[in-house]
Design an enzyme around this catalytic site. Structure first.
Site, PDB file in Angstrom:
ATOM      1  N   ARG A 226      72.630 -41.998 -28.581  1.00  0.00           N
ATOM      2  CA  ARG A 226      73.984 -42.247 -29.090  1.00  0.00           C
ATOM      3  C   ARG A 226      74.287 -41.357 -30.289  1.00  0.00           C
ATOM      4  NH1 ARG A 226      75.683 -46.898 -26.443  1.00  0.00           N
ATOM      5  NH2 ARG A 226      77.450 -47.099 -27.844  1.00  0.00           N
TER       6      ARG A 226
ATOM      7  N   TYR B 156      67.717 -49.633 -22.768  1.00  0.00           N
ATOM      8  CA  TYR B 156      67.896 -50.738 -21.833  1.00  0.00           C
ATOM      9  C   TYR B 156      66.507 -51.090 -21.331  1.00  0.00           C
ATOM     10  CZ  TYR B 156      72.925 -49.876 -21.614  1.00  0.00           C
ATOM     11  OH  TYR B 156      74.249 -49.729 -21.924  1.00  0.00           O
TER      12      TYR B 156
END
Lengths: 600, 600
Positions: free
Chosen positions: B243, B251
């Site tokens: 990010r 995840y």
């Protein structure tokens, strides 16, 4: 205690004049955290007119400060030039079109145009975002440089005293302030007060060429109205410079009869008006029609002068920059560019001296580098202005300007008009000894733009964007193939030497940034293989490879003339190549930085 | 007169919910000058976490509103994907890398990631610059759609009554307001109140897959930490989504034992913590180490649900959009993209009806187009989630997921995960009858990006940037070679028909923009040769040619499948191709626009 009659204050740098040179200077110093003030005699910004286009190199420089994005959004771009000459059928006809910029390495292969107020706003808003305001209207009243050699030798002494009058104070009167500055930058224009006070002469002279300029939205059927256009007509020459929105600038050649007072021989502005200028232009455009759609935005007339100041500084305490030290013809689009690049050259030098990193002799390189450039510029401008102002060659005028000659000049001078031909000669900050290690990254020239791909995430970047004008020297290490065990060992040895106790990198870590460029495929590379000292952050490793689309990047070693064995390239804080060495020769790097390091 | 107990007001469109779908809707309608209000129950924006990446197609859509520049400046870009599977030596090893986006025509060949607050800020600041604020916190209390058929048939009737409670009023109490809206958009999330009030069922079901998510700055020696990474380990699967800044999202696949309460069988958040999630991840990363450098930014666990609403509107008066009508697995990066594209599809349709340009039946195409897409998306998501959540194939687990199968799926579904595969079926606004006139510009798909060069000044442009989401239909006229006299005559005839008295262009000039694309060299073209009706401004003529550097542009006729004889392509206001015709067939264009024109 006696009540002081005037306010007194200290500052590191006082910038006088908030045109392009002064604004560039103030934003760069402010960004660097330098204690700086900027004053200007005008109560507000220029609203329209003035100033020329911005060259490809200047866009690169603005980008290095993060200021190009807005410029490119707001400005017009000139990609194409068109040439018109007298037609055998009468009037003019197009003889050809050519790229407006003749500079194969230009990152931005075009010039941009925007009114001066728009350009100044970019700087003013940048300064404001950094918490800095221009103090205006304010005029300097006197300036004195200390004549004490001890003071002059101390880089941190407040050696210059400037008395300033603030004209628009809350009290409504002209408050006087005595400002003691370590350094002063006079960016106060062609009629520079600072230059006169320092007794610096301008060398060179006025020409006989008189031109008119008019900015307007045209109503025309001329098919090249949005290209830069050189029109030679029997009625005189004309140049079109399209500007932002639908605005177009016309440069219109005038004759003595048009402009001079018959009795005095002086140019007489009273004789002129925008309407008269457009009347002259209309004749040059025939058989095309042109008129202003609505009111004229701005107009003026001027005589071309080509002059350079004899010195660019006084004791390396007071510097002059921009129009204060060189004036030339506007049509070659040089004025504002040379001005901004003057102070771009000065910002990091002042910063390094003020931070105690560099010796004051670094400041001498400002005049060495920028005055030479100004002289070259004037020499170029003389030729260009003569060609452009001359009558076209014809049967009646066999000595006139030949269209081929003009086009050849246009191409030849591409490196000049684009601004990317700047080549600073050998000094303490430009050492070409080991040039062959990166044969095409010429010491003294700006780093060639080239796309690279970041090792950690395969994102493409323009390498210039990884070398911003943040006042740090960039140590760019071409590691060769870091996935190759033997080469990796060489790189490890180099990294060990670079990081040695007492070495320059340890001495002033904050003055250097490091970038590793690996000749390794993005599919294979582990950025973690690059020694930690060459990788202060995961983003600092890039590759000589194409991006995932195969369309961007690849070939930077070849373009820069670096072999698979690698090299080290030091890029100066202003984006120019300072020194090149083989990976083995850390000694050359040490000597380079010692050459201007502050004696402590 | 009785004192009213509640405030009453009228509005054209009320948007309920200020997540990505609602914000997209509000900015588009506000920009179009529609009378719109937007309310949200949250007192402020989301600060961290939530939301997925933004796909290439969504970046194109944001760019069409002028919002991509800031997104690209602030967000992270994912260009590369890396794949890890169990290593014979224990732990995991990399089996390969591949482009993250598999979509050759993508203008932005990467996905971007930015926390949801960052994305919402782009919209909120855009709305603010347009003078529009989100009303928050405010919750709807009741909603009633008129059951009077006359009212429902009148596109300008205020057919929906919504009672809203403003929770944070200057008086410190919950002020009630009755809002009568012409149209309501329910963009109020997966637990949509609007959907429930309209009695719209969700079809589909939860899966058994339970995953954890954690956002943090990692401390790791894993060489693909900045790539999108699919890790299949014997310990479970893991996906890395890098990010903005140094933040990374993991995840992490969880087992029933990890998360379910033994007694109730329900997922038990109490059993979990960020530390426990990272413990699971650590095992999957072996032999690489990973831990959080500093505090975890955000974390959650979720069960994948794959459901689509049975209807997307009620009487074409109340619409639902975004998570309110479809939920799916976050790892394929679809959620926020589908949401923003829902309302992007609706904005111009509402605008045309509200302006009195289009018949209400245009609004039926929202459900036709977006529900079909949501269903396809869920079908894709089922396969992808199953592959991703499955155990890797091995000697012990012969039925497990084969790495080759996973990679093949990753490539096959590129059109889906990039968002550019959207293909709207034939309706009144998509007419493929004459597809062959521009064979590769598929009716119902978005206009392929391609570089063109502007005729008047040779400046290169991306053609998508000349077709912005400004609510107008774009009539793109491929003129062929305008320098050719015969072809110019054909174009003149076409222009005459297009401009005929009573034709659609004369009837609603403000609903159309025109762009001429000439197959003429930039050195030869006179933009003034294009008939005036196809050239409302000098900037509206572009060329199938390379720019002055020879590096950008050229070949748009070939890419689009348009022959030298030319063609007409109508691009819908949302950037999708509506209809294609030969130059001669102005009748087809007339019929297309009459198909949904407001009956007056």
């Amino acid at each position: 205690m006696p009540v002081p009659l005037t306010k007194e204050s200290d500052v590191d740098v006082l910038v006088i004049g908030a045109g392009p040179a002064g604004l560039m200077c103030a934003q760069g110093l402010t960004r660097a955290g330098v204690n700086v003030r900027i004053i200007d005699k005008r109560p507000g910004q220029v609203a329209a007119g003035q100033a020329d286009g911005i060259q490809p190199r200047t866009i690169e420089v603005l980008q290095s400060y993060g200021l190009a994005e807005r410029l490119l959004r707001e400005a017009n771009q000139m990609h194409m030039a068109a040439f018109y000459e007298p037609s055998p059928q009468g009037g003019i006809h197009r003889t050809g079109r050519a790229p407006d910029v003749n500079a194969p390495t230009a990152r931005y292969p075009f010039e941009v145009t925007l009114h001066q107020g728009g350009i100044e706003s970019i700087f003013v808003d940048c300064l404001r975002s950094l918490g800095k305001e221009i103090e205006r209207p304010a005029i300097p009243d006197s300036i004195d440089v200390s004549n004490d050699p001890v003071v002059l030798k101390d880089p941190h002494a407040h050696a210059v005293k400037v008395v300033v009058k603030h004209l628009d104070t809350p009290q409504g009167r002209g408050d006087t302030e005595v400002i003691r500055a370590k350094y002063v930058v006079g960016a106060d224009g062609a009629h520079s007060w600072v230059r006169k006070e320092m007794g610096i002469a301008m060398e060179g002279e006025q020409t006989d060429y008189v031109w008119g300029v008019v900015d307007m939205i045209p109503d025309t059927d001329f098919p090249d109205i949005r290209n830069r256009c050189a029109i030679h007509s029997e009625n005189g020459s004309c140049m079109i410079v399209p500007r932002e929105g639908d605005v177009v600038r016309l440069y219109i050649q005038l004759t003595d009869a048009d402009v001079r007072n018959v009795t005095t021989g002086r140019v007489d502005m009273e004789k002129f008006s925008a309407e008269k200028l457009l009347e002259v232009a209309k004749k040059s455009f025939y058989p095309y029609h042109i008129k202003a759609a609505g009111p004229v935005h701005w107009w003026t007339i001027y005589i071309i002068g080509q002059r350079v100041a004899a010195r660019f500084s006084s004791h390396e305490r007071v510097f002059i920059a921009g129009d204060a030290c060189h004036t030339h013809s506007p049509k070659a689009g040089q004025g504002m560019n040379a001005s901004m690049n003057d102070t771009h050259n000065l910002i990091w030098k002042l910063t390094h001296v003020l931070r105690g990193w560099a010796d004051m002799l670094l400041l001498k390189t400002y005049e060495l580098e920028r005055r030479k450039y100004a002289q070259d510029l004037i020499a170029f401008d003389r030729k260009f202005a003569a060609l452009f102002s001359g009558k076209p060659k014809s049967a009646d005028n066999p000595d006139g300007v030949d269209q081929e000659e003009f086009l050849a000049a246009f191409r030849t001078f591409g490196a000049f008009t684009s601004g990317i031909g700047v080549h600073y000669a050998r000094t303490i900050i430009t050492d070409p000894t080991h040039q062959s290690s990166a044969a095409n990254l010429v010491v003294g020239q700006r780093v060639l733009p080239h796309a690279v791909v970041r090792a950690a995430d395969a994102r493409p970047f323009e390498v210039q964007d990884l070398l911003p004008a943040d006042t740090r020297f960039k140590v760019v290490v071409f590691t060769g193939d870091i996935a190759d065990a033997g080469q990796r060992e060489r790189v490890n040895v180099f990294a060990g030497k670079l990081d040695r106790e007492g070495g320059f990198m340890r001495k002033r870590k904050e003055a250097y940034d490091v970038l590793a460029v690996c000749k390794t495929r993005k599919e294979d590379v582990n950025y973690t293989d690059v020694p930690a000292v060459l990788r202060p952050h995961w983003s600092k490793v890039v590759l000589d490879d194409v991006d995932v689309t195969g369309k961007i990047g690849g070939g930077i070693y070849e373009t820069y003339g670096v072999g698979p064995e690698g090299a080290v390239v030091v890029v100066r804080p202003d984006g120019y190549v300072g020194v090149v060495t083989p990976l083995e020769d850390v000694g050359s790097l040490e000597r380079y930085f010692e050459g201007f390091d502050a004696k402590s």
